[in-house]
Design an enzyme around this catalytic site. Structure first.
Site, PDB file in Angstrom:
ATOM      1  N   ASN A   7       1.462   3.861   1.727  1.00 62.62           N
ATOM      2  CA  ASN A   7       2.222   4.430   2.850  1.00 62.62           C
ATOM      3  C   ASN A   7       3.154   3.406   3.511  1.00 62.62           C
ATOM      4  OD1 ASN A   7       0.600   2.811   4.413  1.00 62.62           O
ATOM      5  ND2 ASN A   7      -0.483   4.457   5.436  1.00 62.62           N
ATOM      6  N   LYS A   8       3.366   2.265   2.870  1.00 65.41           N
ATOM      7  CA  LYS A   8       4.226   1.229   3.463  1.00 65.41           C
ATOM      8  C   LYS A   8       5.676   1.398   2.985  1.00 65.41           C
ATOM      9  CE  LYS A   8       0.786  -0.292   5.660  1.00 65.41           C
ATOM     10  NZ  LYS A   8      -0.208  -1.285   5.367  1.00 65.41           N
ATOM     11  N   ASN A   9       6.576   0.573   3.485  1.00 67.31           N
ATOM     12  CA  ASN A   9       8.005   0.707   3.133  1.00 67.31           C
ATOM     13  C   ASN A   9       8.261   0.470   1.649  1.00 67.31           C
ATOM     14  OD1 ASN A   9       8.031   0.568   5.983  1.00 67.31           O
ATOM     15  ND2 ASN A   9      10.152  -0.121   5.952  1.00 67.31           N
ATOM     16  N   MET A  10       7.428  -0.380   1.022  1.00 64.68           N
ATOM     17  CA  MET A  10       7.650  -0.713  -0.383  1.00 64.68           C
ATOM     18  C   MET A  10       6.365  -0.480  -1.172  1.00 64.68           C
ATOM     19  SD  MET A  10       8.987  -4.300  -1.942  1.00 64.68           S
ATOM     20  CE  MET A  10       7.929  -4.351  -3.386  1.00 64.68           C
ATOM     21  N   PHE A  20       0.844  -1.197   0.000  1.00 64.05           N
ATOM     22  CA  PHE A  20       0.000   0.000   0.000  1.00 64.05           C
ATOM     23  C   PHE A  20       0.886   1.256   0.000  1.00 64.05           C
ATOM     24  CE2 PHE A  20      -2.536   3.154   2.538  1.00 64.05           C
ATOM     25  CZ  PHE A  20      -3.461   3.418   1.551  1.00 64.05           C
TER      26      PHE A  20
END
Ligand SMILES: *Cc1c(COP(=O)(O)O)cnc(C)c1O
Length: 365
Positions: A168-171, A166
């Protein structure tokens, strides 16, 4: 990504397969199956592990709501458990194995272990108790791509691991997810259920590799598409650098905020765990000041958030609030998430730290 679009084949195809192979390689897992979201990954993991009507699935309440919702969609019942909380002068926001043990009744089938903020939970204790109590461990590694525990990737420590891509995640890739497992049967089941329970994909049929198909289970459409898989390949290559940048920024935050009156920092974890640093969380010593503090920071153009309002406080899950969760209740009112992203600068971290220290003084005066 431009090639994926220009190829004219936008649904699941060769780039998804390439993304899966690269992710399996990155995590050191036998299988990786790309899906449309982290929530879809959790849903398929639960179903593929046989969680269904009559089963209970244990998960922390200090968590995003997705896991609790998909436990219900699988027909099972969520049981919410507590975090470790304050122990030996440290503050641990990960789930509490002793409370998982206490929460596991005769119908308990699985535990969904979140690696909160990207730091591995006490998976050693969980795996030991899962073995003893006959539970399946499903990892919610949405915060933890690139996180490690005793040299192994988060997501590969239990029977199945679930990742989210998603925005706003790290990837980030927009929307997307991945299921990883060493279990051939689980991987096969996830692949089947991801695409309507059909025995052949449109891609196989278009290439003449299959002419017809059977439907052998009632499945879902949880497929990932080609453009996003192409973005995923690029983002995966960037992930180690991005996580290293997050680690440096988190270390700077710690340097600036450790020992500041009225604030506590969650544990940085044991030496054998490497966090993916998804979140920079601070814990306010005093309850009741968070809203005012957040508003003051917002006025200085600093966005903060809260991970999480606990699941048992939502109306849709109110019936699950009967189980006492004292540590979650004590800390959920006081957690505050500060800005943290890979392209943030150290000056910006200092600016946030200065503003936080300033406003803390003002609101607690
Ligand atoms: C983001 C997230 C999810 C859901 O992932 P999506 O890709 O948004 O569906 C699930 N669990 C946790 C802990 C998350 O942070």
């Amino acid at each position: 990504m431009r090639d994926a679009v220009a190829s004219g084949w936008w649904s699941t195809g060769p780039r998804v397969a390439e993304f899966e192979a690269a992710f399996a390689d990155f995590t050191g897992s036998r299988h990786a199956v790309a899906v449309s979201s982290g929530t879809a990954a959790l849903h398929l993991a639960l179903v593929a592990c046989g969680c269904g009507p009559g089963d209970e699935v244990i998960l922390p309440s200090l968590n995003f709501v997705a896991a609790a919702s998909v436990v219900r969609h699988a027909g099972a019942t969520p049981v919410l458990c507590d975090i470790v909380g304050e122990r030996d002068l440290t503050l641990d926001l990960n789930l509490n194995p002793a409370d998982v043990d206490a929460a596991a009744g005769p119908r308990a089938k699985a535990v969904v272990a979140l690696h909160y903020g990207g730091l591995a939970c006490d998976i050693d204790a969980l795996l030991e108790l899962a073995e003893r109590r006959g539970l399946t461990v499903i990892e919610d590694a949405a915060h933890a791509p690139g996180g490690m525990h005793r040299g192994r990737a988060c997501g590969t420590l239990g029977r199945v691991g679930c990742f989210s891509f998603f925005s706003n995640k790290n990837m980030p890739i927009g929307e997307g997810g991945m299921v990883v497992t060493a279990d051939d049967a689980v991987a096969e089941r996830v692949r089947l259920l991801r695409s309507h329970g059909m025995t052949a994909l449109s891609w196989d049929r278009a290439r003449g590799h299959a002419s017809g198909y059977d439907v052998v289970a009632s499945g879902f459409n949880y497929r990932l598409d080609e453009p996003r898989a192409a973005i995923g390949l690029v983002q995966l290559a960037r992930l180690p650098g991005a996580n290293a940048a997050r680690a440096r920024l988190a270390a700077r935050y710690r340097e600036r905020l450790d020992g500041v009156a009225g604030l506590a920092l969650p544990t940085a974890g044991p030496a054998h765990a490497t966090s993916a640093h998804h979140l920079m969380v601070v814990v306010l010593q005093r309850a009741g000041i968070r809203d005012e503090l957040r508003a003051a920071l917002a006025a200085r153009r600093i966005q903060t958030s809260v991970h999480y309002p606990p699941i048992h406080r939502f109306s849709a899950f109110a019936e699950l609030s009967a189980r006492p969760l004292p540590r979650t209740d004590a800390l959920a009112e006081r957690v505050l998430t500060l800005p943290l992203y890979a392209h943030m600068t150290e000056e910006q971290v200092d600016e946030v730290a200065d503003a936080l220290i300033d406003e803390m003084e003002r609101v607690t005066r």
